[in-house]
Scaffold this motif. Structure first.
Motif, PDB file in Angstrom:
ATOM      1  N   UNK A 127      64.678  39.422  98.428  1.00  0.00           N
ATOM      2  CA  UNK A 127      65.891  39.949  99.040  1.00  0.00           C
ATOM      3  C   UNK A 127      67.164  39.272  98.519  1.00  0.00           C
ATOM      4  N   UNK A 128      67.014  38.105  97.892  1.00  0.00           N
ATOM      5  CA  UNK A 128      68.167  37.325  97.433  1.00  0.00           C
ATOM      6  C   UNK A 128      68.461  37.588  95.965  1.00  0.00           C
ATOM      7  N   UNK A 129      69.740  37.491  95.623  1.00  0.00           N
ATOM      8  CA  UNK A 129      70.111  37.472  94.210  1.00  0.00           C
ATOM      9  C   UNK A 129      69.728  36.112  93.639  1.00  0.00           C
ATOM     10  N   UNK A 130      69.608  36.030  92.322  1.00  0.00           N
ATOM     11  CA  UNK A 130      69.360  34.739  91.675  1.00  0.00           C
ATOM     12  C   UNK A 130      70.482  33.767  92.034  1.00  0.00           C
ATOM     13  N   UNK A 131      70.120  32.557  92.366  1.00  0.00           N
ATOM     14  CA  UNK A 131      71.023  31.498  92.827  1.00  0.00           C
ATOM     15  C   UNK A 131      71.493  31.699  94.264  1.00  0.00           C
ATOM     16  N   UNK A 132      70.995  32.740  94.935  1.00  0.00           N
ATOM     17  CA  UNK A 132      71.289  32.872  96.353  1.00  0.00           C
ATOM     18  C   UNK A 132      70.598  31.765  97.138  1.00  0.00           C
ATOM     19  N   UNK A 133      71.114  31.481  98.311  1.00  0.00           N
ATOM     20  CA  UNK A 133      70.589  30.365  99.110  1.00  0.00           C
ATOM     21  C   UNK A 133      69.790  30.853 100.315  1.00  0.00           C
ATOM     22  N   UNK A 134      68.669  30.185 100.537  1.00  0.00           N
ATOM     23  CA  UNK A 134      67.875  30.370 101.743  1.00  0.00           C
ATOM     24  C   UNK A 134      68.047  29.124 102.605  1.00  0.00           C
ATOM     25  N   UNK A 135      68.408  29.331 103.871  1.00  0.00           N
ATOM     26  CA  UNK A 135      68.614  28.224 104.803  1.00  0.00           C
ATOM     27  C   UNK A 135      67.695  28.441 105.998  1.00  0.00           C
ATOM     28  N   UNK A 136      66.868  27.451 106.306  1.00  0.00           N
ATOM     29  CA  UNK A 136      65.943  27.581 107.430  1.00  0.00           C
ATOM     30  C   UNK A 136      65.776  26.238 108.132  1.00  0.00           C
ATOM     31  N   UNK A 137      65.321  26.317 109.374  1.00  0.00           N
ATOM     32  CA  UNK A 137      65.048  25.093 110.133  1.00  0.00           C
ATOM     33  C   UNK A 137      63.664  25.178 110.759  1.00  0.00           C
ATOM     34  N   UNK A 138      63.016  24.019 110.860  1.00  0.00           N
ATOM     35  CA  UNK A 138      61.703  23.898 111.481  1.00  0.00           C
ATOM     36  C   UNK A 138      61.598  22.486 112.039  1.00  0.00           C
ATOM     37  N   UNK A 139      60.911  22.331 113.146  1.00  0.00           N
ATOM     38  CA  UNK A 139      60.781  20.990 113.712  1.00  0.00           C
ATOM     39  C   UNK A 139      59.873  20.128 112.849  1.00  0.00           C
ATOM     40  N   UNK A 214      56.463  27.662  95.124  1.00  0.00           N
ATOM     41  CA  UNK A 214      55.554  28.734  94.719  1.00  0.00           C
ATOM     42  C   UNK A 214      56.201  30.106  94.906  1.00  0.00           C
ATOM     43  N   UNK A 215      57.064  30.235  95.908  1.00  0.00           N
ATOM     44  CA  UNK A 215      57.701  31.522  96.199  1.00  0.00           C
ATOM     45  C   UNK A 215      58.928  31.784  95.335  1.00  0.00           C
ATOM     46  N   UNK A 239      63.626  19.587 110.308  1.00  0.00           N
ATOM     47  CA  UNK A 239      63.579  19.697 108.860  1.00  0.00           C
ATOM     48  C   UNK A 239      64.413  20.928 108.517  1.00  0.00           C
ATOM     49  N   UNK A 240      65.622  20.700 108.043  1.00  0.00           N
ATOM     50  CA  UNK A 240      66.578  21.767 107.765  1.00  0.00           C
ATOM     51  C   UNK A 240      66.678  21.898 106.258  1.00  0.00           C
ATOM     52  N   UNK A 241      66.299  23.064 105.751  1.00  0.00           N
ATOM     53  CA  UNK A 241      66.114  23.257 104.321  1.00  0.00           C
ATOM     54  C   UNK A 241      67.202  24.167 103.762  1.00  0.00           C
ATOM     55  N   UNK A 242      67.767  23.762 102.633  1.00  0.00           N
ATOM     56  CA  UNK A 242      68.622  24.631 101.833  1.00  0.00           C
ATOM     57  C   UNK A 242      67.938  24.775 100.476  1.00  0.00           C
ATOM     58  N   UNK A 243      67.543  26.002 100.136  1.00  0.00           N
ATOM     59  CA  UNK A 243      66.810  26.266  98.901  1.00  0.00           C
ATOM     60  C   UNK A 243      67.535  27.326  98.085  1.00  0.00           C
ATOM     61  N   UNK A 244      67.386  27.235  96.770  1.00  0.00           N
ATOM     62  CA  UNK A 244      68.066  28.117  95.839  1.00  0.00           C
ATOM     63  C   UNK A 244      67.054  29.060  95.196  1.00  0.00           C
ATOM     64  N   UNK A 245      67.384  30.350  95.151  1.00  0.00           N
ATOM     65  CA  UNK A 245      66.512  31.336  94.526  1.00  0.00           C
ATOM     66  C   UNK A 245      66.560  31.180  93.009  1.00  0.00           C
ATOM     67  N   UNK A 246      65.429  30.849  92.425  1.00  0.00           N
ATOM     68  CA  UNK A 246      65.338  30.658  90.980  1.00  0.00           C
ATOM     69  C   UNK A 246      65.303  32.011  90.259  1.00  0.00           C
ATOM     70  N   UNK A 247      65.674  32.044  88.966  1.00  0.00           N
ATOM     71  CA  UNK A 247      65.534  33.295  88.209  1.00  0.00           C
ATOM     72  C   UNK A 247      64.087  33.766  88.200  1.00  0.00           C
ATOM     73  N   UNK A 248      63.908  35.055  88.272  1.00  0.00           N
ATOM     74  CA  UNK A 248      62.555  35.606  88.252  1.00  0.00           C
ATOM     75  C   UNK A 248      61.977  35.530  86.855  1.00  0.00           C
ATOM     76  N   UNK A 249      60.693  35.214  86.795  1.00  0.00           N
ATOM     77  CA  UNK A 249      59.998  35.155  85.497  1.00  0.00           C
ATOM     78  C   UNK A 249      59.716  36.571  85.005  1.00  0.00           C
ATOM     79  N   UNK A 250      59.984  36.815  83.732  1.00  0.00           N
ATOM     80  CA  UNK A 250      59.682  38.111  83.165  1.00  0.00           C
ATOM     81  C   UNK A 250      58.173  38.262  82.955  1.00  0.00           C
ATOM     82  N   UNK A 251      57.630  39.490  83.156  1.00  0.00           N
ATOM     83  CA  UNK A 251      56.185  39.684  82.981  1.00  0.00           C
ATOM     84  C   UNK A 251      55.792  39.535  81.521  1.00  0.00           C
TER      85      UNK A 251
END
Length: 251
Positions: A127-139, A214-215, A239-251
């Motif tokens: 759902x994210x563009x490349x370099x888009x950020x995912x922000x989530x929290x978990x105990x 892995x995702x 545990x509050x995570x900020x993650x960056x969407x990596x470029x997709x690998x070409x098939x």
């Protein structure tokens, strides 16, 4: 009732009374403002408190939740017209659409199995563009958060908008490895008694990092509290995570 706080109208009202704007919301708004993100996804938006604030700050917000009663409450709030509300789940997300995506309110904990968690993260990456950020929290499981979910520790009176009082308490139903099942009890003034059940999967920092990699994500930061403390050094136990969407690998 499974996740009744989002599915039963009377419990949705209780949820909204108990979950007012807090430090976590301030944190998420600051993170959102750190980088340009015109298009924002709020996944598992609940009753919409954060989604409406993000839209009010000028972002184009899509808020998604599987629970119709929670979305009904969200749509009635001031500012709700500025949000696109969608009843659905991870399978319903459009691809390559968002500059930032948020999973707040410990939504990540309710995705219990490894298969479902992997599927959710892959769909969030899609759902994210490349370099888009995912922000989530978990105990943080290191803090043993379920220890505080006993009736004596959680019993409280909740005053609703009409002045009526709801007696509420929680109890742990079972613990299996890193999954904890909990039952929340609510007793209303008019004699109605409702229960809401949930299961929580507590992933540690290593598990979060590995599954995100892995995702298709690169972890940028993991904080242990709303003041951006390192994991384990805050009383918040997060545990509050900020993650960056990596470029997709070409098939």
């Amino acid at each position: 009732m499974w996740h009744g706080e989002y599915r039963h109208p009377r419990l949705v009202e209780v949820y909204d009374i108990e979950h007012l704007w807090g430090w976590e919301d301030d944190f998420f708004m600051r993170v959102l403002a750190e980088r340009t993100a015109p298009r924002v996804l709020d996944m598992g938006c609940g009753t919409g408190r954060l989604a409406i604030a993000m839209a009010g700050a000028g972002h184009e917000v899509t808020a998604v939740d599987p629970a119709g009663a929670a979305l009904d409450a969200a749509r009635r709030k001031e500012g709700a017209a500025g949000v696109r509300w969608l009843q659905g789940s991870f399978e319903d997300l459009p691809g390559g659409t968002f500059d930032a995506a948020f999973m707040t309110g410990h939504v990540a904990e309710h995705i219990v199995t490894d298969e479902d968690w992997s599927g959710a993260l892959h769909r969030m990456r899609g759902a994210l563009v490349t370099d888009g950020r995912l922000v989530l929290d978990s105990r943080d499981p290191a803090g043993l958060p379920w220890r505080g979910w006993a009736p004596d520790d959680t019993r409280r009176d909740i005053v609703l908008a009409d002045g009526s009082v709801v007696e509420a308490w929680s109890e742990v139903a079972s613990t299996e490895k890193d999954v904890v099942s909990v039952v929340h009890h609510y007793r209303f003034d008019d004699g109605l008694e409702l229960t809401s059940s949930a299961a929580h999967r507590f992933r540690d920092e290593v598990q979060l990092r590995d599954s995100l990699r892995v995702a298709g994500f690169r972890v940028d930061q993991i904080y242990g509290g709303w003041g951006r403390e390192p994991p384990g050094l805050s009383g918040d136990g997060e545990l509050i995570v900020i993650a960056i969407a990596e470029p997709r690998m070409l098939p």
